[in-house]
Design an enzyme around this catalytic site. Structure first.
Site, PDB file in Angstrom:
ATOM      1  N   GLU A  65      -8.210  15.043  14.368  1.00  0.00           N
ATOM      2  CA  GLU A  65      -7.627  15.207  13.029  1.00  0.00           C
ATOM      3  C   GLU A  65      -8.282  16.418  12.376  1.00  0.00           C
ATOM      4  O   GLU A  65      -9.015  17.167  13.039  1.00  0.00           O
ATOM      5  CB  GLU A  65      -7.828  13.957  12.160  1.00  0.00           C
ATOM      6  CG  GLU A  65      -6.938  12.797  12.548  1.00  0.00           C
ATOM      7  CD  GLU A  65      -6.779  11.748  11.450  1.00  0.00           C
ATOM      8  OE1 GLU A  65      -7.286  11.965  10.315  1.00  0.00           O
ATOM      9  OE2 GLU A  65      -6.160  10.702  11.736  1.00  0.00           O
TER      10      GLU A  65
ATOM     11  N   ASP B 205      -5.405   5.775   9.937  1.00  0.00           N
ATOM     12  CA  ASP B 205      -6.812   5.929   9.575  1.00  0.00           C
ATOM     13  C   ASP B 205      -7.365   4.671   8.915  1.00  0.00           C
ATOM     14  O   ASP B 205      -8.561   4.392   8.992  1.00  0.00           O
ATOM     15  CB  ASP B 205      -6.976   7.092   8.578  1.00  0.00           C
ATOM     16  CG  ASP B 205      -6.613   8.409   9.214  1.00  0.00           C
ATOM     17  OD1 ASP B 205      -6.558   8.473  10.456  1.00  0.00           O
ATOM     18  OD2 ASP B 205      -6.368   9.371   8.466  1.00  0.00           O
TER      19      ASP B 205
ATOM     20  N   HIS C 221       0.815  -1.222   0.000  1.00  0.00           N
ATOM     21  CA  HIS C 221       0.000   0.000   0.000  1.00  0.00           C
ATOM     22  C   HIS C 221       0.846   1.268   0.000  1.00  0.00           C
ATOM     23  O   HIS C 221       0.357   2.345   0.291  1.00  0.00           O
ATOM     24  CB  HIS C 221      -0.986  -0.016   1.176  1.00  0.00           C
ATOM     25  CG  HIS C 221      -2.274  -0.674   0.810  1.00  0.00           C
ATOM     26  ND1 HIS C 221      -2.362  -1.611  -0.183  1.00  0.00           N
ATOM     27  CD2 HIS C 221      -3.539  -0.512   1.262  1.00  0.00           C
ATOM     28  CE1 HIS C 221      -3.617  -2.010  -0.309  1.00  0.00           C
ATOM     29  NE2 HIS C 221      -4.360  -1.350   0.553  1.00  0.00           N
TER      30      HIS C 221
HETATM   31  P1  FAD Z   1       4.218  -2.031   2.005  1.00  0.00           P
HETATM   32  O1  FAD Z   1       3.741  -0.987   1.059  1.00  0.00           O
HETATM   33  O2  FAD Z   1       4.092  -3.428   1.579  1.00  0.00           O
HETATM   34  O3  FAD Z   1       5.744  -1.706   2.399  1.00  0.00           O
HETATM   35  C1  FAD Z   1       6.140  -0.413   2.743  1.00  0.00           C
HETATM   36  C2  FAD Z   1       7.656  -0.370   2.981  1.00  0.00           C
HETATM   37  O4  FAD Z   1       7.952  -1.051   4.171  1.00  0.00           O
HETATM   38  C3  FAD Z   1       8.473  -1.052   1.888  1.00  0.00           C
HETATM   39  O5  FAD Z   1       9.705  -0.415   1.754  1.00  0.00           O
HETATM   40  C4  FAD Z   1       8.662  -2.445   2.426  1.00  0.00           C
HETATM   41  O6  FAD Z   1       9.802  -3.053   1.886  1.00  0.00           O
HETATM   42  C5  FAD Z   1       8.759  -2.184   3.919  1.00  0.00           C
HETATM   43  N1  FAD Z   1       8.205  -3.268   4.742  1.00  0.00           N
HETATM   44  C6  FAD Z   1       7.024  -3.906   4.581  1.00  0.00           C
HETATM   45  N2  FAD Z   1       6.880  -4.832   5.548  1.00  0.00           N
HETATM   46  C7  FAD Z   1       7.976  -4.757   6.323  1.00  0.00           C
HETATM   47  C8  FAD Z   1       8.428  -5.457   7.464  1.00  0.00           C
HETATM   48  N3  FAD Z   1       7.704  -6.439   8.015  1.00  0.00           N
HETATM   49  N4  FAD Z   1       9.619  -5.127   7.991  1.00  0.00           N
HETATM   50  C9  FAD Z   1      10.377  -4.141   7.465  1.00  0.00           C
HETATM   51  N5  FAD Z   1      10.020  -3.463   6.366  1.00  0.00           N
HETATM   52  C10 FAD Z   1       8.824  -3.755   5.812  1.00  0.00           C
HETATM   53  N6  FAD Z   1      -0.069   5.817   6.961  1.00  0.00           N
HETATM   54  C11 FAD Z   1      -0.185   6.420   8.161  1.00  0.00           C
HETATM   55  O7  FAD Z   1       0.799   6.588   8.880  1.00  0.00           O
HETATM   56  N7  FAD Z   1      -1.407   6.857   8.609  1.00  0.00           N
HETATM   57  C12 FAD Z   1      -2.550   6.659   7.888  1.00  0.00           C
HETATM   58  O8  FAD Z   1      -3.626   7.055   8.334  1.00  0.00           O
HETATM   59  C13 FAD Z   1      -2.449   6.014   6.633  1.00  0.00           C
HETATM   60  N8  FAD Z   1      -3.548   5.772   5.880  1.00  0.00           N
HETATM   61  C14 FAD Z   1      -3.427   5.124   4.705  1.00  0.00           C
HETATM   62  C15 FAD Z   1      -4.580   4.849   3.953  1.00  0.00           C
HETATM   63  C16 FAD Z   1      -4.490   4.178   2.765  1.00  0.00           C
HETATM   64  C17 FAD Z   1      -5.751   3.896   1.978  1.00  0.00           C
HETATM   65  C18 FAD Z   1      -3.224   3.781   2.266  1.00  0.00           C
HETATM   66  C19 FAD Z   1      -3.109   3.093   0.936  1.00  0.00           C
HETATM   67  C20 FAD Z   1      -2.069   4.056   2.980  1.00  0.00           C
HETATM   68  C21 FAD Z   1      -2.154   4.726   4.204  1.00  0.00           C
HETATM   69  N9  FAD Z   1      -1.030   5.008   4.968  1.00  0.00           N
HETATM   70  C22 FAD Z   1      -1.167   5.625   6.195  1.00  0.00           C
HETATM   71  C23 FAD Z   1       0.331   4.696   4.475  1.00  0.00           C
HETATM   72  C24 FAD Z   1       0.799   3.344   4.970  1.00  0.00           C
HETATM   73  O9  FAD Z   1       0.999   3.355   6.367  1.00  0.00           O
HETATM   74  C25 FAD Z   1       2.138   2.963   4.346  1.00  0.00           C
HETATM   75  O10 FAD Z   1       2.106   3.044   2.952  1.00  0.00           O
HETATM   76  C26 FAD Z   1       2.528   1.541   4.771  1.00  0.00           C
HETATM   77  O11 FAD Z   1       3.856   1.294   4.421  1.00  0.00           O
HETATM   78  C27 FAD Z   1       1.647   0.539   4.089  1.00  0.00           C
HETATM   79  O12 FAD Z   1       1.783  -0.715   4.710  1.00  0.00           O
HETATM   80  P2  FAD Z   1       1.978  -1.999   3.822  1.00  0.00           P
HETATM   81  O13 FAD Z   1       1.792  -3.151   4.709  1.00  0.00           O
HETATM   82  O14 FAD Z   1       1.131  -1.948   2.606  1.00  0.00           O
HETATM   83  O15 FAD Z   1       3.520  -1.809   3.421  1.00  0.00           O
END
Ligand code: FAD
Length: 519
Positions: free
Chosen positions: A271, A157, A97
């Protein structure tokens, strides 16, 4: 469509050109001879699924995807890479994400973290903490802890994100003013480092690794377990939105609500959102929170006051059976101190789970309208409190005054003291007591719109630069190491030292584009 694809193709090849791919010939052939060969997928369907992300602006295929059953599988993969004549990149992927290719591993191996929890329910609740697998979704952590009457204190969120994914950034939301970001609520981590070592770390044990990994953008290792602080979970939530036509009153009230004296007796979540006028007149007729009548009232407020934007404080007051009789009175006392437009108070009572999982409802609406799986050129900035009005005038009422894309603008303050400066995550260098997060969370429904929004983002950054607004990107993205050096500022030297210690081959999370694999 052809033009869009052409534009994407040239963008992607530029990106791929900057990310160092695998050596020609792909992965070392003996990778598939490893003990865990059955967990390594090289078919096109699997690699295609790990080739893009929520942003839909970057695409780069890995050579393979690992479906780990245990943390030891991940460690074995990493050790295999680092002992190869030419180490290959490895990137954990939670939900993918991110929006700028941060979880991709062009030509290397993506570790599908979600596979870790498939056979095993890796959420273990104790009296005041939960041990959750790095692959777990926050919504599942919430459900698991609620059955014990407990819950973590700090939330994003949206809850369909993984524990490891948000802890690699910070994890911010409306509770951060009181509890800090999610990274400030972790007691202990299990990490597989970039050398393949499996380490348990905490503020007392291997603390350099602990603080490096929290907000560490996946650069030092992979979080396979996090011990997260819990508090008694409230049952119900009074969910409130207050409308403002004046940004000065809006920010003054937000800062009052997050101040120490107000916070204990006030809201549990604070917020804010900004709606540019065109969003009110040309946007959806109703939303999961506002009825059609509400939207019409807000649109007339905008035209009557001549304000170019309407601002909302979004706040929440938690309660349960014992405090329910006092919630009306408590809300009234808090509202009496605020200067929102008289009569423009909107409230809802929902369960705690409904409140925390509220963006899921928006997701369902956006999916059914076909506007969820589209490019998301999001830009998130941390702005020093002293410059938020300049930002409002120059960006929200200036640069963004044009067309009306689908999306959301968030704007709310946090207390700097709740951020631990030992962690890798960065806040504005001014170190004022308060800084704002502003999220320009807009979606592009056409190639033209994507190009325009990308240009606007560049103009926003150029404006901050020119006006000397010392902001920091949250969920940062830079295309060259110089940008990263400036981003981390005084932390940069330490980060390079930690990188040399915990990922000396620079194989981890190459999609962040901070370090290049040595040639
Ligand atoms: P990924 O996109 O899969 O990975 C993100 C990064 O972290 C990559 O570099 C990956 O290699 C690394 N990574 C993944 N897993 C691990 C692990 N286990 N150990 C070490 N590194 C790792 N963020 C906020 O802070 N607050 C919010 O309210 C918020 N709302 C959001 C709403 C939406 C609809 C979306 C799409 C995103 C939102 N985000 C928010 C952003 C979100 O927190 C980050 O994009 C987060 O990285 C997404 O988590 P993921 O599991 O999809 O990670």
């Amino acid at each position: 469509l052809a033009a869009f694809l052409l534009c994407m193709a040239s963008f992607l090849s530029a990106v791929a050109g900057q990310l160092r791919p695998m050596p020609a010939g792909g992965l070392p052939s003996d990778l598939v001879a490893l003990g865990m060969a059955s967990k390594i997928q090289t078919d096109r369907n699997s690699t295609a699924r790990a080739s893009s992300d929520f942003g839909r602006m970057v695409e780069a295929a890995p050579e393979a995807v690992l479906q780990p059953a245990t943390a030891a599988d991940i460690a074995e993969l990493i050790r295999f890479s680092t002992s190869s004549p030419v180490p290959f990149p490895v990137s954990p992927r939670g939900q993918g994400h991110s929006v700028r290719g941060q979880s991709l591993a062009p030509g290397g191996v993506v570790v599908d973290m979600r596979a870790l929890g498939r056979g095993d329910h890796r959420i273990n609740v104790s009296a005041d903490y939960v041990d959750a697998g790095g692959e777990q979704l926050w919504v599942d952590v919430l459900r698991g802890t609620l059955t014990h009457g407990l819950a973590p204190c700090a939330w994003t969120d949206y809850l369909r994100l993984t524990v490891g994914g948000t802890l690699s950034n910070a994890g911010i939301g409306g509770q951060a003013f009181r509890h800090g970001p999610q990274i400030a609520n972790v007691h202990e981590l299990d990490v597989v480092t970039g050398t393949g070592e499996m380490v348990t770390c905490s503020p007392h044990k291997r603390k350099d690794l602990f603080f490096a990994v929290l907000g560490g953008l996946g650069q030092f290792g992979i979080i396979t377990r996090a011990r997260i602080a819990l508090e008694p979970a409230p049952k119900q939530v009074r969910w409130v939105r207050l409308a403002y036509s004046d940004v000065v009153a809006f920010t003054r009230d937000q800062e009052l609500l997050i101040s120490k004296q107000a916070s204990e007796a006030g809201f549990d979540y604070v917020e804010g959102q900004v709606q540019l006028n065109r969003t009110l007149t040309e946007g959806p007729k109703s939303t999961p929170f506002f009825s059609e009548a509400d939207i019409n009232r807000l649109a007339s407020l905008a035209s009557e006051t001549g304000s170019r934007a309407i601002y909302f404080i979004e706040a929440a007051m938690y309660y349960d059976e014992t405090t329910a009789p006092y919630v009306d009175q408590k809300l009234e006392t808090v509202l009496a101190q605020l200067s929102f437009v008289p009569g423009f108070v909107f409230t809802k009572d929902v369960t705690y789970l409904q409140f925390l999982d509220r963006v899921r409802v928006e997701e369902v609406v956006l999916r059914s309208a076909g506007v969820w799986d589209v490019p998301h050129p999001w830009l998130n900035l941390f702005i020093p409190r002293s410059r938020i009005l300049d930002f409002d005038a120059g960006v929200l009422k200036g640069i963004l005054g044009g067309d009306n894309p689908v999306g959301l603008i968030l704007m709310y303050p946090m207390n700097t003291a709740k951020w631990n400066s030992q962690m890798t995550a960065v806040t504005p260098p001014t170190r004022e007591d308060v800084f704002y997060t502003v999220g320009l969370l807009r979606s592009a429904l056409s190639t033209n719109e994507l190009e325009r929004l990308q240009r606007e983002n560049q103009s926003v950054l150029a404006f901050c630069d020119k006006e000397g607004i010392e902001c920091k990107q949250y969920l940062p993205h830079y295309t060259c190491q110089d940008g990263w050096r400036r981003h981390f500022g005084p932390k940069w030297r330490k980060i390079t030292q930690l990188k040399a210690k915990y990922d000396p081959h620079a194989i981890m999370s190459p999609g962040q584009r901070i370090f290049q694999l040595p040639s």
